[in-house]
Design an enzyme around this catalytic site. Structure first.
Site, PDB file in Angstrom:
ATOM      1  N   HIS A   1     -15.818  -3.092 -36.947  1.00  0.00           N
ATOM      2  CA  HIS A   1     -17.166  -3.382 -37.459  1.00  0.00           C
ATOM      3  C   HIS A   1     -18.117  -2.191 -37.246  1.00  0.00           C
ATOM      4  CE1 HIS A   1     -19.553  -7.138 -38.696  1.00  0.00           C
ATOM      5  NE2 HIS A   1     -20.240  -6.074 -39.053  1.00  0.00           N
TER       6      HIS A   1
ATOM      7  N   ARG B   1     -17.418  -9.314 -44.367  1.00  0.00           N
ATOM      8  CA  ARG B   1     -17.271 -10.268 -43.279  1.00  0.00           C
ATOM      9  C   ARG B   1     -15.816 -10.710 -43.226  1.00  0.00           C
ATOM     10  NH1 ARG B   1     -21.232  -8.520 -41.570  1.00  0.00           N
ATOM     11  NH2 ARG B   1     -23.193  -9.511 -41.017  1.00  0.00           N
TER      12      ARG B   1
ATOM     13  N   GLU C   1     -12.925 -11.767 -35.185  1.00  0.00           N
ATOM     14  CA  GLU C   1     -13.351 -10.569 -34.436  1.00  0.00           C
ATOM     15  C   GLU C   1     -14.243 -10.890 -33.233  1.00  0.00           C
ATOM     16  OE1 GLU C   1     -15.577  -8.700 -37.777  1.00  0.00           O
ATOM     17  OE2 GLU C   1     -17.289  -8.694 -36.440  1.00  0.00           O
TER      18      GLU C   1
ATOM     19  N   ASP D   1     -12.839  -3.449 -41.874  1.00  0.00           N
ATOM     20  CA  ASP D   1     -13.817  -3.116 -40.832  1.00  0.00           C
ATOM     21  C   ASP D   1     -14.309  -4.395 -40.163  1.00  0.00           C
ATOM     22  OD1 ASP D   1     -15.514  -1.283 -39.373  1.00  0.00           O
ATOM     23  OD2 ASP D   1     -17.204  -2.101 -40.513  1.00  0.00           O
TER      24      ASP D   1
END
Ligand code: NAI
Length: 332
Positions: free
Chosen positions: A297, A236, A265, A260
């Site tokens: 993600h 996260r 985000e 990622d």
């Protein structure tokens, strides 16, 4: 027939969810916008809502959901930091998640990011496409004999640590709830958080976001990492303080970062913003570093994960109508 409103859907979500037909007992109502307090009224008529990582299921949103009669929030992800669980309980709304839809997929992806970052495959790919066949600046290191620290040893770590052991790397792990038998079986060594940071050439995050883990990696903890270490985050975004990350990259304290997930985000990842000006200055700065690799993600995105997400979500929505209990280990 039970109706479920599915938020923040993309073509791949719709494709997999649509494999269950109306005759199976659930009618999906797909929305491409996110679920927030402002959009929650669109769930009217649905007994369940299905949400993903960036839907904002806070108290205000839950109050609207309760008012229009929603009884279940089915998360189609493992993390649940975006849902106010206490408020949902008070309002009598059940919350389920898909706890293990692709531990292998995420672990394989984390290792893929590490290999790409370390061996600079992302840069090599771009160079060769421009007919630049120079190798200057592409030196990486062998993983064999290096130390990789895994923070959080739940389902995903198992595969990640085992893959890394396959590279003959020394694997250290930190988790407040260790699983010593598994560690002994796979040659993984549990250690303290600070020792892991100080000894690891690569640190990979596999723990959930919770109030106590926000900015676990900040200026101070990054400062305790080995000079030039690589950091991989597929967990996260808010686990890492972006401002400190940028400083550590500028000073060389970190040798490279693969993300990622990103602190801010929400509203950026999962969207095509290629024709727009990027307004997030920290993300823009991160994208300027040659030793930073960012994906949006994507670690979960395998066929197997989408099938499992659909199976668990469908089954739980159906069980809401039949009054049965939800699938084991999916209720929060
Ligand atoms: P899990 O729930 O099986 O394991 C999490 C582990 O973290 C547990 O062993 C727990 O004891 C440990 N932990 C909790 N607090 C900690 C702390 N302060 N320090 C170190 N360890 C701590 O979770 P799983 O399935 O392994 O997933 C990990 C995380 O990966 C999820 O919470 C989610 O945020 C993220 N994820 C990201 C995906 C992506 O597409 N990028 C997909 C799936 C999960």
């Amino acid at each position: 027939m039970i109706e479920a409103a599915v938020y923040d859907t993309k073509p791949y979500d719709r494709e997999y969810f649509s494999r269950t037909s109306v005759s199976d007992g659930v009618r999906w109502r797909f929305h491409d916008f996110r679920l927030t307090a402002e959009t929650a009224a669109t769930s009217k008529g649905a007994a369940a809502v299905c949400v993903f990582v960036n839907d904002a299921v806070d108290q205000a949103c839950l109050e609207v959901l309760a008012k229009v009669g929603v009884k279940l929030i089915a998360l189609r992800c493992a993390g649940y930091n975006n849902v106010d669980l206490a408020a949902a309980k008070d309002l009598g709304i059940a919350v389920t998640r898909v706890p293990a839809y692709s531990p292998n997929g995420v672990a394989e992806y984390a290792v893929g990011l590490l290999l790409t970052l370390n061996r600079k495959i992302h840069r090599a790919y771009n160079r060769v496409r421009e007919h630049n066949f120079s190798l200057t600046g592409l030196v990486g290191f062998n993983l064999a004999g290096k130390t990789v620290g895994i923070i959080g040893t739940g389902k995903i770590r198992k595969t990640a640590a085992q893959i890394l052991r396959g590279f003959d790397a020394r694997v250290l792990a930190y988790d407040p709830f260790p699983t010593p038998d598994w560690a002994a079986q796979h040659g993984v060594t549990y250690t303290g958080f600070n020792v892991l940071l100080g000894e690891s050439d690569v640190v990979s995050l596999h723990l959930p976001l919770a109030p106590e883990t926000v900015h676990l990696l900040n200026g101070e903890s990054i400062g305790r990492m080995k000079q030039g270490a690589l950091l991989i985050n597929t967990s996260r975004g808010k686990l890492v303080e972006t401002t400190a990350l940028i400083e550590a990259l500028k000073s060389g304290q970190l040798g490279g970062v693969a993300l990622d997930v990103y602190e801010e985000e929400e509203g950026i990842f999962f969207e095509d913003r290629s024709g727009q000006v990027l307004l997030d200055d920290e993300l823009s700065r991160l994208l300027t570093f040659p030793n930073v690799l960012i994906t949006a993600h994507q670690a979960f995105l395998t066929q197997e994960a989408l099938l499992e997400i659909t199976r668990v979500t469908f089954e739980n929505v159906l069980r809401l109508e039949t009054g049965g209990t939800f699938l084991a280990a999916t209720r929060l």
